[in-house]
Design an enzyme around this catalytic site. Sequence first.
Site, short mmCIF file in Angstrom:
data_model
loop_
_atom_site.label_atom_id
_atom_site.label_comp_id
_atom_site.label_asym_id
_atom_site.label_seq_id
_atom_site.Cartn_x
_atom_site.Cartn_y
_atom_site.Cartn_z
N GLU A 71 4.18 -7.27 -2.80
CA GLU A 71 5.45 -7.99 -2.87
C GLU A 71 5.93 -8.12 -1.43
OE1 GLU A 71 9.75 -7.53 -5.04
OE2 GLU A 71 8.15 -6.17 -5.61
N ARG A 84 -2.20 6.66 -7.24
CA ARG A 84 -1.76 6.21 -5.92
C ARG A 84 -1.95 7.30 -4.89
NH1 ARG A 84 2.71 3.38 -6.90
NH2 ARG A 84 3.53 3.43 -4.82
N LYS A 129 9.08 2.42 -0.02
CA LYS A 129 9.66 1.35 0.81
C LYS A 129 11.13 1.62 1.09
CE LYS A 129 6.82 -2.49 -0.55
NZ LYS A 129 6.70 -3.54 -1.54
P1 ATP Z 1 7.66 -0.98 -4.51
O1 ATP Z 1 7.29 -0.55 -5.90
O2 ATP Z 1 8.63 -0.10 -3.79
O3 ATP Z 1 7.93 -2.44 -4.39
P2 ATP Z 1 4.88 -0.91 -3.92
O4 ATP Z 1 4.33 0.18 -3.09
O5 ATP Z 1 4.54 -1.00 -5.34
O6 ATP Z 1 6.38 -0.78 -3.64
P3 ATP Z 1 3.75 -3.53 -3.61
O7 ATP Z 1 3.97 -4.50 -2.52
O8 ATP Z 1 4.10 -3.96 -4.98
O9 ATP Z 1 4.59 -2.28 -3.21
O10 ATP Z 1 2.28 -2.98 -3.55
C1 ATP Z 1 1.15 -3.79 -3.45
C2 ATP Z 1 -0.04 -3.07 -3.99
O11 ATP Z 1 -0.26 -1.85 -3.29
C3 ATP Z 1 0.15 -2.73 -5.44
O12 ATP Z 1 -1.00 -3.14 -6.16
C4 ATP Z 1 0.29 -1.24 -5.46
O13 ATP Z 1 -0.29 -0.69 -6.60
C5 ATP Z 1 -0.45 -0.80 -4.20
N1 ATP Z 1 0.12 0.43 -3.68
C6 ATP Z 1 1.38 0.64 -3.27
N2 ATP Z 1 1.57 1.92 -2.91
C7 ATP Z 1 0.39 2.55 -3.08
C8 ATP Z 1 -0.06 3.90 -2.90
N3 ATP Z 1 0.75 4.87 -2.45
N4 ATP Z 1 -1.36 4.17 -3.18
C9 ATP Z 1 -2.18 3.21 -3.62
N5 ATP Z 1 -1.82 1.95 -3.83
C10 ATP Z 1 -0.55 1.60 -3.57
MG MG Z 2 5.44 -2.83 -6.58
#
Ligand code: ATP
Ligand code: MG
Length: 583
Positions: free
Chosen positions: A53, A288, A298
């Site tokens: 995102e 994760r 974030k």
């Molecule tokens: P938020 O939920 O705060 O928006 P997010 O970390 O989910 O943050 P995204 O931009 O939606 O942010 O993440 C993009 C991709 O990265 C998603 O597919 C998510 O699953 C993956 N991702 C985010 N954080 C992690 C993590 N700590 N470990 C592995 N994959 C991650």
């Molecule tokens: Mg997300």
Amino acid sequence: MADHEKPSNFIRNLIDADLAAGRFAQRYRPKVDAQSTVSTVDAAKIRTRFPPEPNGYLHFGHAKSICLNFGLAKDYGGACHLRFDDTNPEKEEQEYVDAITRDVKWLGWDWRFGDEINQYFASDYFASMYAFAEKLIEAGHAYVDSQSAEEMRATRGTLTEAGKNSPYRNRNPAENLDLFRAMRAGEFADGTHIVRAKIDMASGNINLRDPAIYRIKHATHHNTGDTWCIYPMYTFAHPIEDALENITHSICTLEFEDQRPFYDWLLNTLAELGCIAQPVPRQIEFSRLNLTYVVLSKRKLIQLVDEKHVDGWDDPRLPTLIGARRRGFTPEGFRRFAEMIGVTKSDSLIDFSVLEECQREHLNETALRRIAVLDPVRLVIDNYPAGQEEECLAPNHPQQPELGKRPVPFSGELWIEREDFSEAPPKGYFRLFPGNRVRLRYGFVIECTGCEKDAAGNVVAVHCNYFADSKSGTPGSDTYKVKGNIHWVSARHAVAAQVRLYDRLFSAEAPGADGGDFLADINPDSKQIIMAQLEPALKEARAEDRFQFERHGYFVADRVDSQPGTPVFNRAVTLKDSWVKVK
Ligand code: ATP
Ligand code: MG
């Protein structure tokens, strides 16, 4: 490691089984918009995607997901799409789109496949999503609910109790369609109506109790402007994005596991209605990345930047990829790390030192060796002929002799580390103290004769004599046996430069654990700025050149503040882990 030797994991096993069964063999190339007419069998064996995102900078957790998705595509002869998941109109910005693109490239990945570019914006599919929602309504699989948010919450039920049907659940399709079109036309205020999938209010899985799929939101979107005042819910949009791009394996983190039944319901229902083709993508969840000594949320990262606890998104102490790059971490180090930690379905907490060790290993293999004195004190060689200077030869990389040696100028006055001299040495101290001999690395053996102090008692110069026949590499030099070996730079030739010694931003393993304020765990000594004396070869370092400063660690020429001829250095990581647990 060759690809076929890569350790297997549950995701690879699933992909292997799908490929063996030919599950995705007859797919067509993606048909991402209504105009595209391609209909050849997909040359990509699998398709994965990384769907950030665009509402923040990428962090170390994203690196795990990026390396996993792009790595699988590469290993299996497939494609990995970079998709900006921008269905939420309020938060996304172009700055983040640019930063994400740059960071994924920096990690070494490419979203092109043959002549396909494979960079997509989820908001480009709004028209398809809307059309699919109409189809669901027409077929009786979705309805417009006009309850308030509160009423809907109250009738959702609990984990042990079934939900109650909405009084609007049995509106007929024609009425629903009229209402939905009026929603789209902007006739209603936010929150007055919502479209829900019609599944089962008694389902054991709360996500199947008629989940919302479209909501009213009078907001301007960064890509589509004011075209829409209704927006799809993430859980509705995401499966459709995957299907339109012909993703085979939609890999996400574990919190989406409970959403999988809805993902499957939606795509199979849309396939039955002829909106999308079979076989539909398969969702796979993994755990994760959680790392000690950092925060990867974030919200917390934004707070650290906004409240100026750090110097911006690219602060070398932040666990953002742009920060790591500035710190001197390498893409190869991240890829090594991702491979080492692997993927599983169980929650795990990885120690930060594991990442540091992966970085250290790659830096050790690739960084040229240089000499830097970080806490300089003057060393005067009293019997060295006045005005004389000469060259010593230092290897650029001890394990890679093919990288050659460089000349390092030597003279009668040098800078050495303050801690390499001791007037009253503790037991086991082998460096300089009156009467002791050490080797000046790549140079001569010297014997310490004493020191000078200022009025406050601080040592301002160390004195010694040298042995002219002890120069490293000359015949007979090894007849001098000494226990200490210290580094130095010639005072007349040295280059003074700013060096930033970065350490971990948090001193607690789990910042803010047990409900405490994570800011209270900030390490007050995470950044130290010093003036160091460097060997002259470092003057020409270009931004992002990485070096090992002997006996100190790995350093990078700062990519923002270095100027030609006046580099500024950041410490990426020390030579050894100084955070080893002492318990
Ligand atoms: P938020 O939920 O705060 O928006 P997010 O970390 O989910 O943050 P995204 O931009 O939606 O942010 O993440 C993009 C991709 O990265 C998603 O597919 C998510 O699953 C993956 N991702 C985010 N954080 C992690 C993590 N700590 N470990 C592995 N994959 C991650
Ligand atoms: Mg997300």
